[in-house]
Each structure stands twice: as C-alpha cells, then as structure tokens.
Design a protein around this motif. Structure first.
Motif, mmCIF file in Angstrom:
data_model
loop_
_atom_site.group_PDB
_atom_site.id
_atom_site.type_symbol
_atom_site.label_atom_id
_atom_site.label_comp_id
_atom_site.label_asym_id
_atom_site.label_seq_id
_atom_site.Cartn_x
_atom_site.Cartn_y
_atom_site.Cartn_z
ATOM 1 N N ASP A 86 0.832 -1.205 0.000
ATOM 2 C CA ASP A 86 0.000 0.000 0.000
ATOM 3 C C ASP A 86 0.866 1.254 0.000
ATOM 4 O O ASP A 86 0.529 2.255 -0.637
ATOM 5 C CB ASP A 86 -0.928 0.005 1.216
ATOM 6 N N ARG A 87 1.959 1.201 0.722
ATOM 7 C CA ARG A 87 2.925 2.310 0.765
ATOM 8 C C ARG A 87 4.277 1.732 1.128
ATOM 9 O O ARG A 87 4.374 0.596 1.608
ATOM 10 C CB ARG A 87 2.505 3.357 1.806
ATOM 11 N N HIS A 88 5.307 2.500 0.881
ATOM 12 C CA HIS A 88 6.650 2.032 1.226
ATOM 13 C C HIS A 88 6.868 2.134 2.739
ATOM 14 O O HIS A 88 6.392 3.085 3.378
ATOM 15 C CB HIS A 88 7.713 2.847 0.486
ATOM 16 N N PRO A 89 7.573 1.183 3.332
ATOM 17 C CA PRO A 89 7.798 1.216 4.788
ATOM 18 C C PRO A 89 8.738 2.346 5.187
ATOM 19 O O PRO A 89 9.600 2.774 4.415
ATOM 20 C CB PRO A 89 8.419 -0.151 5.079
ATOM 21 N N LEU A 90 8.546 2.832 6.386
ATOM 22 C CA LEU A 90 9.480 3.782 6.979
ATOM 23 C C LEU A 90 10.713 3.015 7.460
ATOM 24 O O LEU A 90 10.669 1.790 7.626
ATOM 25 C CB LEU A 90 8.812 4.508 8.148
ATOM 26 N N ILE A 164 12.214 -5.862 -5.577
ATOM 27 C CA ILE A 164 11.437 -4.707 -6.031
ATOM 28 C C ILE A 164 10.184 -4.567 -5.177
ATOM 29 O O ILE A 164 9.422 -5.524 -4.997
ATOM 30 C CB ILE A 164 11.036 -4.870 -7.507
ATOM 31 N N THR A 165 9.981 -3.375 -4.654
ATOM 32 C CA THR A 165 8.762 -3.053 -3.922
ATOM 33 C C THR A 165 8.015 -1.978 -4.694
ATOM 34 O O THR A 165 8.579 -0.937 -5.019
ATOM 35 C CB THR A 165 9.089 -2.535 -2.509
ATOM 36 N N GLU A 171 5.019 4.282 -7.343
ATOM 37 C CA GLU A 171 6.423 4.483 -6.990
ATOM 38 C C GLU A 171 7.039 3.147 -6.571
ATOM 39 O O GLU A 171 6.391 2.332 -5.923
ATOM 40 C CB GLU A 171 6.547 5.487 -5.845
ATOM 41 N N ASN A 172 8.311 2.934 -6.973
ATOM 42 C CA ASN A 172 8.957 1.668 -6.624
ATOM 43 C C ASN A 172 10.351 1.893 -6.062
ATOM 44 O O ASN A 172 10.955 2.957 -6.280
ATOM 45 C CB ASN A 172 9.020 0.737 -7.837
#
Length: 276
Positions: A86-90, A164-165, A171-172
């Motif tokens: 859903d979103r990139h991790p912090l 790859i995320t 955005e990746n």
C-alpha cells in the motif's frame, strides 16, 4: 540444414550450449553450427519459432566458415522478485505486502529478449550462478530466441537478484544483488567479443556489469569494425575513450544531466547536451 553453403547441424541438447566457445578455425573445419535455445532444451518439430530462429541464425552466421554475430548484448541477468504494498515502509518498519511475483529481469536480459522479439538474432554475453535460478534464466532467454551459449555459469556466485517493492501509487524501490553479474572478467569478455564480432556487428551494453568489462568489450568490437550502443544506466561517470566509441549513446533526462553536469529539460537543452 541451417542455410550454410556446406550444411550445418542443429542440436538442442546440452552439448550445444558451449559450442560457440570454439575457435573460428574449429568451427570452419567442422562446418557445424550448434544453436542453444534454452538450457538443455530439446527442439521438436512443433517448436516452429525456435527452429525458425535457428535457421535464420545459421544463414547469418555461416559466412566464409566463421561465426559472426550481428548483435551482441552484453549485460546483466537477474531474477526479479516483486511485491506490491500500500505504501513504502518507513526505516525500521515492517509491512505486509501482496503475493510475490517472480520473473526474468535486468537491463541486459530484457534488451536481449526485446531484440529477439523484434526479429533480431542476439547473442547474449553475461553470467548466472550455477543454481536453479540461473538455469531458469537461461531457459527463459533461450526459449525467447536469445543465443545463450556464451553465458558463463559461475559456481561460487549466485544468480543476480533484484528485490522490487511497488507501492499502490506506482512508486517503486529496487535493491539489486549483482551476484554472478559482478564476476565477469574484462579479458575473457573482450576475447569472446573478438571471436564473435566482425564488421557491422552491433554491441549493445549497459552499466549493470563492471565498467572495465564494458570498456574492454567496446574496444574489442571497435577493432573489428563493429559499433557500440551504450545505454548509460545506471548513471555513472565513464571514460572519454568509451564515450567516443558510442554510436549512439542512449540516455534519459536524468542520465544526460549527470553526463553534462547541468539540467537537461526539453528539446533545446537536450540538443545542447548532445553537442557538448
């Protein structure tokens, strides 16, 4: 018969894979062309695409008893592992993602496959690990019409991997473990290019393999009257001698800006950068 004046032999077994490593004189004496279409993959009568590719390759390469490639692709070969989130991790955060997707990746392998699908006859130079991932890569490339008989299998290095995320907004992030791609040797690749190339050969390469390997291959193809097409990616500084051999140099906006140390925005700026 692959179209050679004195005939040739098509073989789809494991023996075919290293056959292109022989010296030109050996090939001329045997009058054989052995085409690797996958890692040990047998060719049957129903495999029309692969057999058609082999016939075209035979007609192209059997000239004056020598092996000459029209297109050599030098580059990386990776297995891509992609997960959608859903979103990139912090930093330090763990997230749950979707199912992982596995596929053939990297600039070198992708460009070789694209060339084959466009009707070209690419010979791929690269390296994979002596592992299931490496064998899967060779089979995928060979099945797609790429000559993989000159790909090195490295016993003490794994096949390259890209992690790859991809976020829902598109955005990746990509982390690449080069593995066997980083084990190519400049002298070995230059010697192989000298064996395979001739006047008119195009060397298509990128910078996902060691820079000295690219430099040596470019110099080798230039010495026999070939041409260098370099995709300057990942972006990095390259020697002027290598830059001078590129015809053309392929860059995007960011890579062009890095090359000329100035912003490149729009056609006018791009033309100025090309003339710099």
């Amino acid at each position: 018969d692959l179209g050679c004046e004195e005939g040739a032999v098509l073989r789809g077994d494991d023996e075919a894979r290293p056959a292109l490593g022989g010296a030109r004189g050996e090939v001329a004496d045997r009058r054989e062309v052995r085409v690797a279409v996958g890692a040990g993959r047998e060719l049957g009568d129903g495999d029309a695409a692969a057999v058609g590719h082999a016939h075209s390759l035979g007609r192209l390469l059997c000239q004056h008893g020598a092996m000459t490639a029209s297109l050599i692709v030098l580059g990386s070969a990776n297995i891509d592992y992609t997960v959608v989130v859903d979103r990139h991790p912090l930093p330090g955060e763990t997230l749950l993602g979707g199912d992982i997707a596995t596929g053939t990746g990297s600039k070198g392998a992708n460009q070789a496959l694209a060339a084959a699908r466009a009707g070209g006859l690419p010979v791929f130079l690269g390296a994979v690990g002596d592992d299931p991932s490496g064998r899967a890569l060779l089979d995928a490339l060979g099945s797609g019409g790429v000559d993989v008989s000159n790909v090195a299998s490295i016993a003490d290095a794994p096949t390259g991997v890209a992690l790859i995320t991809v976020a829902r907004d598109g955005e990746n992030t990509i982390v690449v473990a080069a593995g066997a791609n980083g084990r190519l040797h400049a002298e070995t690749i230059a010697a192989r290019v000298a064996e395979l190339a001739g006047p008119g050969t195009i060397l298509l390469t990128q910078l996902e393999v060691p820079l000295p390997v690219v430099e040596a291959a470019a110099a080798a193809v230039e010495r026999v009257g070939g041409r260098v097409v370099l995709n300057l990616s990942p972006s990095r500084a390259i020697p002027d001698a290598l830059l001078a051999l590129c015809d053309p140099l392929v860059v995007n906006e960011t890579e062009a800006a890095d090359l000329v140390a100035a912003p490149v925005e729009g056609p006018t700026a791009a033309a100025a950068a090309a003339a710099a």
